[in-house]
Design a protein around this motif. Sequence first.
Motif, PDB file in Angstrom:
ATOM      1  N   ILE A 264      38.507 -35.131  74.205  1.00  0.00           N
ATOM      2  CA  ILE A 264      38.360 -33.958  73.359  1.00  0.00           C
ATOM      3  C   ILE A 264      37.316 -32.989  73.931  1.00  0.00           C
ATOM      4  CG2 ILE A 264      36.646 -35.069  71.896  1.00  0.00           C
ATOM      5  CD1 ILE A 264      37.868 -33.600  69.520  1.00  0.00           C
TER       6      ILE A 264
ATOM      7  N   ALA B 126      43.415 -31.923  68.810  1.00  0.00           N
ATOM      8  CA  ALA B 126      43.177 -33.329  68.469  1.00  0.00           C
ATOM      9  C   ALA B 126      43.301 -33.540  66.964  1.00  0.00           C
ATOM     10  CB  ALA B 126      41.798 -33.768  68.959  1.00  0.00           C
TER      11      ALA B 126
ATOM     12  N   ALA C  62      42.048 -39.568  72.523  1.00  0.00           N
ATOM     13  CA  ALA C  62      41.516 -38.302  72.019  1.00  0.00           C
ATOM     14  C   ALA C  62      39.985 -38.330  71.976  1.00  0.00           C
ATOM     15  CB  ALA C  62      42.084 -38.032  70.623  1.00  0.00           C
TER      16      ALA C  62
END
Lengths: 158, 158, 158, 158, 158, 158, 158, 158, 158, 158, 158, 158
Positions: free
Chosen positions: B41, B104, B37
Amino acid sequence: MTTVRSTLPDDARKVACEALQDTLVDLLGLSLVGKQAHWNIVGPRFRSIHLQLDEVVTAARDFADTVAERSAALGVPPDGRPETVAKAFTLPSPEEGWVRDSDAVQVMVEALQEAVGRLRERIDATEKADPVTQDLLIAITAELEKQRWMFDAENFPR
Amino acid sequence: MTTVRSTLPDDARKVACEALQDTLVDLLGLSLVGKQAHWNIVGPRFRSIHLQLDEVVTAARDFADTVAERSAALGVPPDGRPETVAKAFTLPSPEEGWVRDSDAVQVMVEALQEAVGRLRERIDATEKADPVTQDLLIAITAELEKQRWMFDAENFPR
Amino acid sequence: MTTVRSTLPDDARKVACEALQDTLVDLLGLSLVGKQAHWNIVGPRFRSIHLQLDEVVTAARDFADTVAERSAALGVPPDGRPETVAKAFTLPSPEEGWVRDSDAVQVMVEALQEAVGRLRERIDATEKADPVTQDLLIAITAELEKQRWMFDAENFPR
Amino acid sequence: MTTVRSTLPDDARKVACEALQDTLVDLLGLSLVGKQAHWNIVGPRFRSIHLQLDEVVTAARDFADTVAERSAALGVPPDGRPETVAKAFTLPSPEEGWVRDSDAVQVMVEALQEAVGRLRERIDATEKADPVTQDLLIAITAELEKQRWMFDAENFPR
Amino acid sequence: MTTVRSTLPDDARKVACEALQDTLVDLLGLSLVGKQAHWNIVGPRFRSIHLQLDEVVTAARDFADTVAERSAALGVPPDGRPETVAKAFTLPSPEEGWVRDSDAVQVMVEALQEAVGRLRERIDATEKADPVTQDLLIAITAELEKQRWMFDAENFPR
Amino acid sequence: MTTVRSTLPDDARKVACEALQDTLVDLLGLSLVGKQAHWNIVGPRFRSIHLQLDEVVTAARDFADTVAERSAALGVPPDGRPETVAKAFTLPSPEEGWVRDSDAVQVMVEALQEAVGRLRERIDATEKADPVTQDLLIAITAELEKQRWMFDAENFPR
Amino acid sequence: MTTVRSTLPDDARKVACEALQDTLVDLLGLSLVGKQAHWNIVGPRFRSIHLQLDEVVTAARDFADTVAERSAALGVPPDGRPETVAKAFTLPSPEEGWVRDSDAVQVMVEALQEAVGRLRERIDATEKADPVTQDLLIAITAELEKQRWMFDAENFPR
Amino acid sequence: MTTVRSTLPDDARKVACEALQDTLVDLLGLSLVGKQAHWNIVGPRFRSIHLQLDEVVTAARDFADTVAERSAALGVPPDGRPETVAKAFTLPSPEEGWVRDSDAVQVMVEALQEAVGRLRERIDATEKADPVTQDLLIAITAELEKQRWMFDAENFPR
Amino acid sequence: MTTVRSTLPDDARKVACEALQDTLVDLLGLSLVGKQAHWNIVGPRFRSIHLQLDEVVTAARDFADTVAERSAALGVPPDGRPETVAKAFTLPSPEEGWVRDSDAVQVMVEALQEAVGRLRERIDATEKADPVTQDLLIAITAELEKQRWMFDAENFPR
Amino acid sequence: MTTVRSTLPDDARKVACEALQDTLVDLLGLSLVGKQAHWNIVGPRFRSIHLQLDEVVTAARDFADTVAERSAALGVPPDGRPETVAKAFTLPSPEEGWVRDSDAVQVMVEALQEAVGRLRERIDATEKADPVTQDLLIAITAELEKQRWMFDAENFPR
Amino acid sequence: MTTVRSTLPDDARKVACEALQDTLVDLLGLSLVGKQAHWNIVGPRFRSIHLQLDEVVTAARDFADTVAERSAALGVPPDGRPETVAKAFTLPSPEEGWVRDSDAVQVMVEALQEAVGRLRERIDATEKADPVTQDLLIAITAELEKQRWMFDAENFPR
Amino acid sequence: MTTVRSTLPDDARKVACEALQDTLVDLLGLSLVGKQAHWNIVGPRFRSIHLQLDEVVTAARDFADTVAERSAALGVPPDGRPETVAKAFTLPSPEEGWVRDSDAVQVMVEALQEAVGRLRERIDATEKADPVTQDLLIAITAELEKQRWMFDAENFPR
């Protein structure tokens, strides 16, 4: 979804980011099996190799981060999820359970030797496509070759 | 191969080390999906969540090390190899490719919530078997609950 | 407004968060009256106690932060506003104006003694409800009992 | 009890120490309500404002210490006890319970704006009485005006 | 020999640099007598005052350096040679030989009190001539007043 | 677009922010020409002056940041773009190409001398308008006068 | 002479402080015999074990300090004088004179194994009497079990 | 005036130093407009982008220093004076006055994208002329591409 | 078992290593009784002497390590086991239980006085045998005489 | 008033403490005249010598503290008051006012040369009386001889 | 060319500086052969001895610098050029090519043993000539004897 | 004896390791002659060049270590023994005895110029054989060219 734009043309980006994704898997895998050996090693060189393995783990983690962020910077999302690493990682690694110190040294020599061989192919492959990516792969190779030597020197006489 | 002797009787060691092995998988998995992540992101909270995810990764890595070494200290070799983590890791995690910041945050809330739930069961399970292991699981829970709250507070209004 | 979700069932959360809120008030109050004494102390032990009081203040501030964030992590907003602290704080504290060093030592012994007594009740109360919260209260007690001893030893002969 | 002697004549000391006492209350109050917002903030800017609020708290605590010790140095005992702060503190502050990030930003802009306005009056008032005290108030104003701007810039468009 | 040119007109420079030269002597003298007391103090507060005196010495040395360099920056060579300091230094200072702790505290209160009184006159004198020099004198006064208070508070009951 | 509100009335803000904007240009210009000399200096004092110039650059950059943020804090957006600096910067600066060490010293003496002269005017101008801004200008002047002296002393005999 | 008052009732204090006194002796003894081995070890693992032994010594010293201060905090004076340690210390320890590396490893495994066994009994004994003391004993056990594992892993094959 | 001799033949030096001079202007320009945005940004992402912009400024300043010193090392005096930068700098940059956070992000994406495009041309141009210079340009490109990605990811959805 | 060879002839080694072994016992004993007093001290100078005692302990531990390693370096295994220290240690030391601050000071003066007297004899004894060992004993004496003075000055009026 | 007792017999103490008192005066004097030159130096080596002089001052101050505390440790109160230093200090020192860099170098060579000569006499004088004091004087001589060489090398060709 | 003057008479200087020059060659030689072994060592103790050798190199380099500067300080230019070291260095050293770990340990024991023997002769030789130089040689001997012991202890059983 | 295996084919390894061995000799030689000049320099730029020479030594030592370890990592044992360096080192270096500062600068310009020329040949030679080794040689060249420039600029007018 086209999200992060690239500073490279499509062909070059494809070459560079495949090299980066493959390197990412090798490095994340190395960081996991390096820790596995760090925890499970036994034998009269326990302390010495236990500490040395952590240096491999630290290097592998730091380079993995740089490699993944470079792929993102080139517009291709990197993939370092557990299932991806497990499926794609093919370097030699220790068995389950306690590992003798000499076996741990041997498996690290082999894993690093193979990782270096694959990195050298990617150094060639990215030379035209992206010298910036190539420069990163060169730096990783220098470090892994140094680590490989240290385990190999430790492994004498074989 | 009986290698490292235990300071616990067999039953207690079995209970403690199963709790530790399961926790090890959760933490190593969290460290990998947290980095996933961190790299992928996108969105207006990119920088803020990008940095916060690295704090989860750091905590997960440090606790994973402590958990695995505690299992070894109790005489049971921990298993953190890629294939083991991939097979046993079941917490929610981000999809392949770019991840919106709100997604996320959402997936981290869920993953941490579930991780905490499982840790609380292990805290109960180890109370009799080994208060030393229990104390470690309590410390991990405190940290993951704090991380969970931060993502949850960030996730408002849902 | 249901905002931050809890990892605890309602009953346990209520018990844990009341203990945390009461502890928060004690710690914030201690940090304020510790500073009050730090500034207003006079007498031949001025420097020695002036410095020791700042250690109480630092500990009280750090634990207050951890306690308040734990309450938030459990889904209950902590309350550390001036009026709340003023209303709920009941530990012994120094009078207005200059304070003799021996009086400052005496009031800290009493304030810490009482704070510890209340913490020990909360340690019992949270054992079932939330061992993670209990573990935090134990850590605070250890520190405050140490501080209490130091002032008590300083206070000899009474 | 005349305890600590002053280096200022009575009139000047009275002016300077009233300015210092009022500033002490504002700063201690700010440190408490800053923490209150730090703990209870929710919303998509949680992490960013959570961290920024701690910078206000740190500045307020450090200046409160300097201000109180300066009053003592001028021979007037400062008063920072909970009940004094609660009674005398009048700056805007967050409500009980969770606080939306935009509300937290707004209340900090207002609290700092008002604090600065009052400091500027005290800068004028102390110019003749004690330039050393005035210099300290100027330094506090510079910091609080900087903090005020940062929240105000964050608060756009209003 | 006109060597370093000034950024101030002659009159202002004369006022500023006389204030600086006088302050330099006071500070160098304080650093010497502070050390004298630091070495020769005896009594039950030995360690506490021994350490506190070194804080005065450190402050005096650092400010002496800033004051002398400011004079040079304004084009007037500062004079801090032993014979100059001995001749011009008039603040109270300890006698030869061992010094009781209470006497050391008392003499520091008096020396700092007098030093502050003279600094306040120089703050007035330099306001028009050079606000930059005045600002430095204000900073020195703030520090010496704080040190004076600490010894005075230690000195209770007198 | 009225964006960041001011804590000053309009007239005072205008005076203060003009002084700040002019100072910003001087400091950014100094940081650029200081680096220019740092890179291009030649002669037997190369190393010594090369290092000293970097201290000017560091001071100029740090103060430029504080000055610009203070202007923003007062509600007026600062302007430090390349074209603004180039147009408004009028302090003496080195020619293109290599610079002899003695010439570099000489040009720094002149540039700093002139910068100080302008700062002293702004200290007067802002006294009534904003003592907080004035205090910042005084601090900058102290530092630049110190730097000026060092180059001037180095420049002897002229 | 009743000097430092306790926060525990008499029975609980007695249980807790006996556990602490016994632990103090074990830790001080370990710190002395750990150093003894650190100085006298010979053999091909000299450097590796020499360094590892110092980590045991550091841990033992730090925990000894905490344990002794906790006993004082509970109102019972700890006893760590040479004759007390010599009389009460019963853990395995190295013989006089040079010690082979393998013997040093073996004796540390045994000493730590026995120390852990005794600590686990004290963890049980103090659970009701004082959870704060119990928590400290748990922390010591965690560290000594980790140290024990490291020597045991080093000791393979036995 | 031939001052600093080169280790490169004339042709190679010309190619390398033109690439360096152009890069110097881009980097100094970026450092100025990065600060401009850092000071003038407003909007709900103020703090986050304010901090990120300073990372660009720091990188640009550090690389500018290395680039200029490399040019000097090759025998060609670098030119970083305000008028040179203003005249030669052509990357996108923010307007005068307050800048919305989304606009600041957008302008940084564009400025860094263009800077990277120009650097890649210089990497090609210097490959034969001077691999040492090329290696430096590669390092700068890696950093600016990383910064570009971070702003681009922040800028989603566009 | 002749293990570590010596760089000294037999006679000189015997003289030097007896001096070192005796010094080792004194230092290890001092480190234990210093801690004993550190934990058990009570009275109005508690904090001040509590801290000072830890400086003696730190010095004693560090010198003990150097002394023991020097003996090993000269080929004679040092002996610092609990029973050896208990049997051979003869310096004054505190009684069991709480210790008044004045008594702690007094006993440290006497213990250090006696330790210094014995060291001075060993300085004489080793002058011919081994100037390297003598130099180490001189350094220890300097430190212990300084510590002795500090307690003696604290102990006034006796 | 017999205050701090000595570990030396009367004759030896007298010899050692006279050597220490004379050394104290030389070192305090050197620290003052070193600063005097540090502030007043002018000429093309300003920065280089300005920095070097501060290293002499730091060394002189640190050794002065050690020397004075050693005298106290031997039972004789050291005397470092301004009038004592002014009366007893006889080393060459700079004139009032600005000092050319070459003159500053020359005067430091001479002052250090003379200081070393006197120290060497005291090394001889204290050999029998107190080898601990002698060892300290040897350390001071080593440092001052090193400083002397650096100025002498700087002073070439004379 | 008489350049740097001496603080020693000619005879003493000759004795001291010959001892220093011979020591310089031994130390520079040790630093080179220590690195040679550090790079070429192989065998199961690779990591442990690889690290230990670097401690010898660091010590040898640091002492070489001190020794050479002491010679310069005494007026005799030291000679550490490659050809001088090669010609004058006679200590045992490793062969060309890979070195087994046990051989590396053995050669270091012998080299350090011989270096110490020569240093002890120089300690005698310089006692009258220059106690300051002697003191430095004593310090070097202490360190090299410690290093020698560590390799010797590692070398067991021989 | 085939000890450490290589990751390069024989031809490439031969080319790379010859380049590395030659570079190792140049760097070790530079570190020795840099120190030689550092110790023996005299003249008005003593301090400035004395310090600059140590930067060359530090860089040369650090790169020598990296170069030698890279050779080992490629399977060829590096040779840095005194006699090898003395025989193979051919760069200009200072004469025996004191060195004027201008001569020291001149010889460093020449030595670094020649070292760079040889490195550039090796950069070409290793491009095909091993880009990882080439990358290291490029980094060394960048640093030595920077050092060369600094001495060259210092050397003006020649």
